[in-house]
Motif scaffolding. Structure first.
Motif, PDB file in Angstrom:
ATOM      1  N   GLY A  71       0.823  -1.212   0.000  1.00  0.00           N
ATOM      2  CA  GLY A  71       0.000   0.000   0.000  1.00  0.00           C
ATOM      3  C   GLY A  71       0.849   1.251   0.000  1.00  0.00           C
ATOM      4  N   ALA A  72       1.970   1.196   0.744  1.00  0.00           N
ATOM      5  CA  ALA A  72       2.881   2.343   0.782  1.00  0.00           C
ATOM      6  C   ALA A  72       3.456   2.631  -0.593  1.00  0.00           C
ATOM      7  N   ALA A  73       3.683   1.581  -1.381  1.00  0.00           N
ATOM      8  CA  ALA A  73       4.197   1.765  -2.743  1.00  0.00           C
ATOM      9  C   ALA A  73       3.123   2.330  -3.665  1.00  0.00           C
ATOM     10  N   LEU A  74       1.888   1.894  -3.456  1.00  0.00           N
ATOM     11  CA  LEU A  74       0.791   2.311  -4.332  1.00  0.00           C
ATOM     12  C   LEU A  74       0.386   3.762  -4.088  1.00  0.00           C
ATOM     13  N   GLY A  75       0.374   4.190  -2.822  1.00  0.00           N
ATOM     14  CA  GLY A  75      -0.083   5.542  -2.481  1.00  0.00           C
ATOM     15  C   GLY A  75       0.685   6.654  -3.180  1.00  0.00           C
ATOM     16  N   PRO A  76       2.014   6.721  -3.013  1.00  0.00           N
ATOM     17  CA  PRO A  76       2.780   7.782  -3.691  1.00  0.00           C
ATOM     18  C   PRO A  76       2.664   7.725  -5.212  1.00  0.00           C
ATOM     19  N   LEU A  77       2.579   6.507  -5.768  1.00  0.00           N
ATOM     20  CA  LEU A  77       2.427   6.389  -7.224  1.00  0.00           C
ATOM     21  C   LEU A  77       1.106   7.014  -7.666  1.00  0.00           C
ATOM     22  N   LEU A  78       0.018   6.652  -6.993  1.00  0.00           N
ATOM     23  CA  LEU A  78      -1.292   7.209  -7.337  1.00  0.00           C
ATOM     24  C   LEU A  78      -1.315   8.717  -7.152  1.00  0.00           C
TER      25      LEU A  78
END
Length: 498
Positions: A440-447
């Motif tokens: 989730g930590a990887a997905l958040g900044p990307l989004l």
């Protein structure tokens, strides 16, 4: 056994007075908490530079009078997306590495493993900064460095939580780990201040100095860390209480019985490979409470890491009281969120210890963070004072459950009664929970990198929806805790047995 083979840390040979009986169990317990605190604070300090330099690397703000032209390949029209992909490169490898790191951490010496991760992280952080002086403008270079650095960074968390779990019993674990877990926010603050302070001298320094800090901290860990109380001849916390409180037996009889059992156990264990005692990956997933907390942390870390990686950029590109902040001011101001996170982690741990309900505490913090984020987005630009107050409150509420789940909850789940006798499961359980959270930590900044091009209201909407889902995964556990509280039962663990 493992501890007999690898021996004590070098400092115990250089300074004999550190050994027993010169120093008490409490002294060594505090020493372990300090050393692991330093270790993980330095890890987080080295993660902060990418968020601080975003506003320098990325495309200039349309509302800003700054003459900065950014740094190719991040300064084009797709600059924010490239920066989001850079975050994804680091955090996805971090999440993937977390699962393997926890599995390995249950099988090899944690001190050596942790130092290995710290040295690699420090060197790779420095290499990223060297791109400034080497005038590197190749996306693959920065992506490759971040991917490898993420793998090294993934070693840290399972190691430090496992070591602290060895030294701290369940009594007041939430409060102790809440205070100890402030290393995350302290590291973020330290990294922000260091990276922002030297930004005017060139963005490369914002990576080199935090990278050097991790390397120096790794030396401290190598010299002083003691992985287990057994390495110094101490019993694990709580074991001596279990001996003395055996029903129908006096203390002396209990001790004699325990000594006999330990002798048989040691005789058998010495002939068996240590790795056989490590819990299986799929078996750990099936433990009660692991999956709900893991998926809750997925969404909680999505929110926390979006702030970690994008808050300085947001402050730089959002006028406060009609004034656009400088790169340095935006970076330092973002530390207010982490200062609130320190209090949030401590208060969540303290409250959960008092009411003996980890899930209920977490879901309460999550529910309150939704209106806090709405208020911050609407009124944060009115004045600097209002911005600071609302940012502090948001940091407190967002980081509270995130800190609680990654520390006390993970330790509870890794030492619960259903795996009694298998203390080496802690690193695996910790890695599963934090590894899932790290996805989730990887997905958040990307989004955030993609969605921010549509406006920051869309980013905050994404964060609020994520918080809602995070709380949703804890509803069943919170209901079970409330039922036990009403029936007057003592909640020894935050997890209902399935």
């Amino acid at each position: 056994m493992q501890s007999r083979i690898v021996g004590l840390a070098p400092a115990f040979s250089l300074f004999p007075n550190l050994n027993t009986p010169h120093k008490t169990f409490t002294f060594h317990q505090i020493l372990v908490l300090i050393v692991t605190f330093i270790a993980y604070a330095s890890f987080h300090a080295s993660r902060k530079p990418p968020s601080i330099v975003k506003s320098v690397l990325g495309p200039p703000s349309l509302n800003s009078s700054s003459i900065d032209n950014g740094w190719a390949p991040f300064n084009g029209t797709q600059g924010t997306k490239r920066l989001g992909e850079l975050d994804l490169a680091f955090l996805s490898s971090y999440a993937l590495g977390m699962y393997f790191a926890g599995h390995l951490g249950d099988r090899i010496d944690l001190r050596y493993f942790l130092v290995f991760g710290m040295m690699g992280s420090g060197i790779l952080t420095v290499v990223f900064g060297l791109g400034y002086w080497m005038n590197v403008h190749l996306l693959w270079f920065y992506m490759s460095v971040q991917i490898v650095c993420g793998l090294f960074q993934s070693i840290g968390w399972p190691c430090v939580v496992s070591v602290v779990g060895n030294w701290c019993g369940k009594e007041k674990r939430g409060l102790i780990m809440g205070v100890w877990n402030s290393h995350t926010s302290v590291g973020n603050i330290l990294g922000s201040v260091i990276a922002s302070s030297v930004l005017d001298f060139g963005w490369g320094w914002s990576f080199v100095l935090p990278g050097g800090l991790v390397i120096v901290s790794g030396v401290v860990v190598f010299m002083f860390l003691v992985v287990s109380p057994h390495d110094l001849g101490f019993e694990e916390p709580g074991k001596e209480i279990e001996i003395e409180m055996s029903l129908g037996e006096n203390v002396e009889e209990s001790l004699r019985k325990q000594e006999a059992e330990d002798a048989v156990l040691l005789e058998n264990v010495d002939n068996v490979d240590d790795s056989l005692f490590a819990i299986g990956f799929l078996e750990a997933w099936r433990l009660p409470g692991v999956a709900p907390y893991a998926f809750c942390l997925f969404f909680s870390k999505l929110v926390a890491y979006t702030f970690l990686y994008w808050l300085p950029y947001y402050l730089r590109h959002t006028a406060v009281a009609g004034v656009n902040l400088s790169h340095k001011t935006a970076g330092i101001l973002s530390t207010v969120f982490d200062i609130g996170g320190v209090l949030g982690g401590i208060s969540a741990g303290f409250i959960s210890d008092k009411i003996k309900a980890r899930a209920l505490t977490s879901i309460t913090f999550l529910a309150l963070s939704i209106p806090a984020l709405i208020m911050y987005r609407i009124y944060g630009s009115v004045s600097m004072f209002i911005n600071i107050v609302l940012m502090f409150i948001s940091g407190l509420l967002v980081n509270g459950p995130y800190a609680l789940i990654t520390t006390a909850v993970a330790a509870d789940l890794g030492t619960q009664d259903s795996i009694k006798g298998n203390g080496r499961a802690l690193a695996t359980v910790t890695a599963i929970i934090d590894g899932t959270g790290s996805v989730g930590a990887a997905l958040g900044p990307l989004l955030a990198g993609y969605i921010s091009s549509r406006g920051w209201n869309s980013v905050f909407f994404m964060l609020i929806v994520s918080i809602f889902f995070a709380g949703l995964f804890l509803v069943r556990l919170a209901k079970a805790e409330i039922s036990k509280m009403r029936s007057g039962e003592s909640i020894a663990s935050s997890v209902p047995q399935s």
